[in-house]
Design an enzyme around this catalytic site. Structure first.
Site, PDB file in Angstrom:
ATOM      1  N   ARG A  26     -12.381  51.532  81.621  1.00  0.00           N
ATOM      2  CA  ARG A  26     -12.878  50.179  81.527  1.00  0.00           C
ATOM      3  C   ARG A  26     -11.873  49.141  81.251  1.00  0.00           C
ATOM      4  NH1 ARG A  26     -16.877  53.581  80.357  1.00  0.00           N
ATOM      5  NH2 ARG A  26     -19.066  53.078  80.040  1.00  0.00           N
ATOM      6  N   GLY A  94     -17.685  59.960  88.276  1.00  0.00           N
ATOM      7  CA  GLY A  94     -18.952  59.506  88.191  1.00  0.00           C
ATOM      8  C   GLY A  94     -18.903  58.134  87.679  1.00  0.00           C
ATOM      9  N   ARG A 122     -24.195  63.613  93.380  1.00  0.00           N
ATOM     10  CA  ARG A 122     -24.598  63.106  91.850  1.00  0.00           C
ATOM     11  C   ARG A 122     -25.689  62.035  92.261  1.00  0.00           C
ATOM     12  NH1 ARG A 122     -20.152  62.898  87.491  1.00  0.00           N
ATOM     13  NH2 ARG A 122     -22.011  62.553  86.246  1.00  0.00           N
ATOM     14  N   SER A 166     -28.021  55.767  79.705  1.00  0.00           N
ATOM     15  CA  SER A 166     -26.861  55.948  80.637  1.00  0.00           C
ATOM     16  C   SER A 166     -25.942  54.728  80.404  1.00  0.00           C
ATOM     17  CB  SER A 166     -27.006  56.117  82.015  1.00  0.00           C
ATOM     18  OG  SER A 166     -25.815  55.917  82.756  1.00  0.00           O
ATOM     19  N   ASP A 314     -21.562  64.193  76.355  1.00  0.00           N
ATOM     20  CA  ASP A 314     -20.476  65.176  77.232  1.00  0.00           C
ATOM     21  C   ASP A 314     -20.180  66.503  76.446  1.00  0.00           C
ATOM     22  OD1 ASP A 314     -20.406  63.428  79.427  1.00  0.00           O
ATOM     23  OD2 ASP A 314     -18.894  62.302  78.513  1.00  0.00           O
ATOM     24  N   LYS A 341     -24.864  66.369  85.900  1.00  0.00           N
ATOM     25  CA  LYS A 341     -23.222  65.904  85.316  1.00  0.00           C
ATOM     26  C   LYS A 341     -22.547  66.615  86.760  1.00  0.00           C
ATOM     27  CE  LYS A 341     -24.088  63.469  81.840  1.00  0.00           C
ATOM     28  NZ  LYS A 341     -23.759  62.024  81.919  1.00  0.00           N
ATOM     29  N   ARG A 345     -24.917  71.475  84.144  1.00  0.00           N
ATOM     30  CA  ARG A 345     -24.362  72.079  82.835  1.00  0.00           C
ATOM     31  C   ARG A 345     -25.152  73.156  82.143  1.00  0.00           C
ATOM     32  NH1 ARG A 345     -20.459  67.149  81.122  1.00  0.00           N
ATOM     33  NH2 ARG A 345     -18.879  67.382  82.522  1.00  0.00           N
ATOM     34  N   ARG A 386     -15.653  70.300  81.809  1.00  0.00           N
ATOM     35  CA  ARG A 386     -15.828  70.654  80.217  1.00  0.00           C
ATOM     36  C   ARG A 386     -16.448  71.984  80.288  1.00  0.00           C
ATOM     37  NH1 ARG A 386     -14.960  65.726  78.373  1.00  0.00           N
ATOM     38  NH2 ARG A 386     -15.535  64.046  79.662  1.00  0.00           N
TER      39      ARG A 386
HETATM   40  C1  S3P Z   1     -19.472  57.523  80.582  1.00  0.00           C
HETATM   41  C2  S3P Z   1     -21.050  57.890  80.436  1.00  0.00           C
HETATM   42  C3  S3P Z   1     -21.699  59.235  80.267  1.00  0.00           C
HETATM   43  C4  S3P Z   1     -20.685  60.210  80.306  1.00  0.00           C
HETATM   44  C5  S3P Z   1     -19.658  60.033  80.986  1.00  0.00           C
HETATM   45  C6  S3P Z   1     -18.634  58.883  80.894  1.00  0.00           C
HETATM   46  C7  S3P Z   1     -19.163  56.552  80.565  1.00  0.00           C
HETATM   47  O1  S3P Z   1     -22.425  59.319  81.554  1.00  0.00           O
HETATM   48  O2  S3P Z   1     -21.396  61.533  80.471  1.00  0.00           O
HETATM   49  O3  S3P Z   1     -18.736  61.176  81.032  1.00  0.00           O
HETATM   50  O4  S3P Z   1     -17.866  56.237  80.458  1.00  0.00           O
HETATM   51  O5  S3P Z   1     -19.960  55.255  80.715  1.00  0.00           O
HETATM   52  P1  S3P Z   1     -24.139  58.760  81.877  1.00  0.00           P
HETATM   53  O6  S3P Z   1     -23.996  57.290  81.698  1.00  0.00           O
HETATM   54  O7  S3P Z   1     -24.249  59.311  83.016  1.00  0.00           O
HETATM   55  O8  S3P Z   1     -24.806  59.306  80.679  1.00  0.00           O
END
Ligand code: S3P
Length: 436
Positions: A26, A94, A122, A166, A314, A341, A345, A386
């Site tokens: 971010r 992701g 994904r 999410s 996570d 993920k 997992r 992980r």
């Molecule tokens: C994240 C949100 C989560 C997390 C990922 C990082 C983020 O994913 O699993 O490692 O930085 O916004 P989801 O939004 O798919 O739950």
């Protein structure tokens, strides 16, 4: 590459772990579109964040990361990104792909987002749907990457309740919302990490969040700021568990982000009997930070409250290892998201634990794990960082050597993982299986 871990008594000490992955992404993205120079200290120089950094450079942003974790970004403003010459490759990330998709919907040019084999499988429908409702035009491979984003569309704010909890979906919508006419509202069914909201606010955007309704007002500009990235609790979790299951150790992990939208893992491990204390809490910029002190403890099985899932999303791989070391059995429910993920997992962890002789029952969105003494084994990490680190931790108390295969992805989130465990006396090495 493989991890080779010998059963070893973990020793006491103080360690640090790298910067928070979510906050680093971010900081890079918002720094890029702010006005002025953003200084980031403690950026996670892992492959995921570096992929996002390269994508932003390809979008015309000048970023100096010659100092690795201290990064300077000359923000180009909301309207200053330029057309990339080729597809933007987000590797394994992701977060990078979903957040950038939100950002790129608001641009005047077309762009393409690609990723590695894991990322290419994904689900992206979860962002394509709300972004399309805002007026974006996105082509995909049947809801999966690559994503082709057609620019030049006028976006309008939406009120949207994502069907899955999410933070990536929420953040993609908020980033598109910066370019939309009117107010954008995300209605959360469960609280997810709120780093985007906090950072947007620190850069002057109008974001409020009452009872699950996150509202972003139309924003003219973001103001550059300095950002100190705390250590990643998701990485600290491996050290926390290695300490809890050791015989007699006490470890302090310094300067860890303890944002309440992330601390589910601490709550769950404490309920299992884990001796974890939070010391020297302070607010660093917008984020709560503290030292975490952990003492070896006898864990006991619990039924993990499903309302904590989004606050520990996570950490389930490492919580599965905790469960195998907890007297009785531990039940997890409402964890279906783990199947999409970096690997599936639930399957990856169940398979590895069974290889170590631990009894595991799985369902589509849950698992029950029984106490057992882990035996030496060869474990497949399925290329998931992980999963690989979780089994390296389990290996410290196995009855003989453990080989964890295919661990290269550890560098996406925790470069230096084996050195940190090594500094606490764990016998862990990285081996090229073709040379052994
Ligand atoms: C994240 C949100 C989560 C997390 C990922 C990082 C983020 O994913 O699993 O490692 O930085 O916004 P989801 O939004 O798919 O739950």
């Amino acid at each position: 590459m493989d991890f080779l871990v010998l059963p070893t008594a973990l020793t006491s000490g103080t360690v640090t772990v790298p910067g928070d992955k979510s906050i680093s992404h971010r900081a890079l993205i918002l720094g890029a579109i702010a006005e002025g120079r953003t200084e980031i200290e403690g950026l996670l120089a892992g492959e995921d964040c570096l992929a996002t950094l390269s994508a932003l450079r390809a979008l015309g942003v000048s970023i100096d990361n010659s100092d690795d974790t201290k990064v300077l970004i000359d923000g180009v403003g909301l309207g200053g990104l330029t057309i990339p010459r080729k597809a933007l490759d987000l590797g394994n990330s992701g977060t990078g792909m979903r957040l950038l998709a939100g950002l790129l919907c608001g641009q005047q040019f077309d762009s393409t987002l690609t990723g590695d084999e894991s990322l290419s499988s994904r689900p992206m429908h979860r962002i394509i749907e709300p972004l399309s409702m805002m007026g974006a035009s996105i082509d995909s491979n049947d809801g999966k990457p690559p994503l082709v984003i057609h620019g030049g569309r006028a976006l309008t704010g939406v009120h949207y309740a994502p069907p899955v909890a999410s933070a990536q979906v929420k953040s993609a919508i908020l980033l598109a919302g910066l370019y939309a006419k009117g107010e954008t509202v995300v209605i959360e069914r469960a609280v997810t990490r709120d780093h985007t909201e906090r950072m947007l606010r620190s850069m002057g955007a109008g974001v409020s969040g009452d009872s699950g309704h996150i509202r972003l007002q139309a924003t003219e500009r973001l103001e550059a700021t300095s950002i100190k990235v705390p250590a990643d609790l998701s990485s600290a979790a491996f050290v926390i568990l290695a300490t809890l299951i050791a015989k007699d150790a006490e470890v302090v992990i310094s300067n860890v982000g303890v944002n309440p939208t992330r601390t589910g893992v601490i709550e769950i491990l404490r309920e299992m009997g884990g001796g974890i204390s939070i010391e020297n809490p302070q607010l660093v910029g917008e984020e709560p930070v503290a030292d975490i002190r952990v003492r070896s403890s006898v864990l006991h099985g619990i039924a993990v409250d499903a309302s904590l899932v989004s606050l520990a999303i996570d950490e389930f791989p490492v919580l599965f290892i905790a469960a195998a070391n907890a007297v009785g059995s531990t039940q997890f429910s409402g964890i279906g998201e783990l199947r999409v993920k970096e690997s599936d997992r639930i399957s990856a962890m169940a398979n590895g634990l069974q290889q170590m002789g631990i009894k595991v029952d799985v369902s589509e969105d849950g698992a029950e794990i029984y106490y057992g003494e882990p035996s030496g084994a060869i474990i497949d990490s399925y290329g998931d960082h992980r999963v690989a680190m979780s089994f390296a931790v389990a290996a410290t108390i196995a009855d003989s050597v453990v080989r964890v295969r295919n661990i290269d992805a550890v560098d996406t989130s925790f470069p230096g993982f084996s050195e940190v465990l090594g500094s606490l006396g764990v016998s862990i090495s990285i081996e090229d299986p073709d040379q052994s």
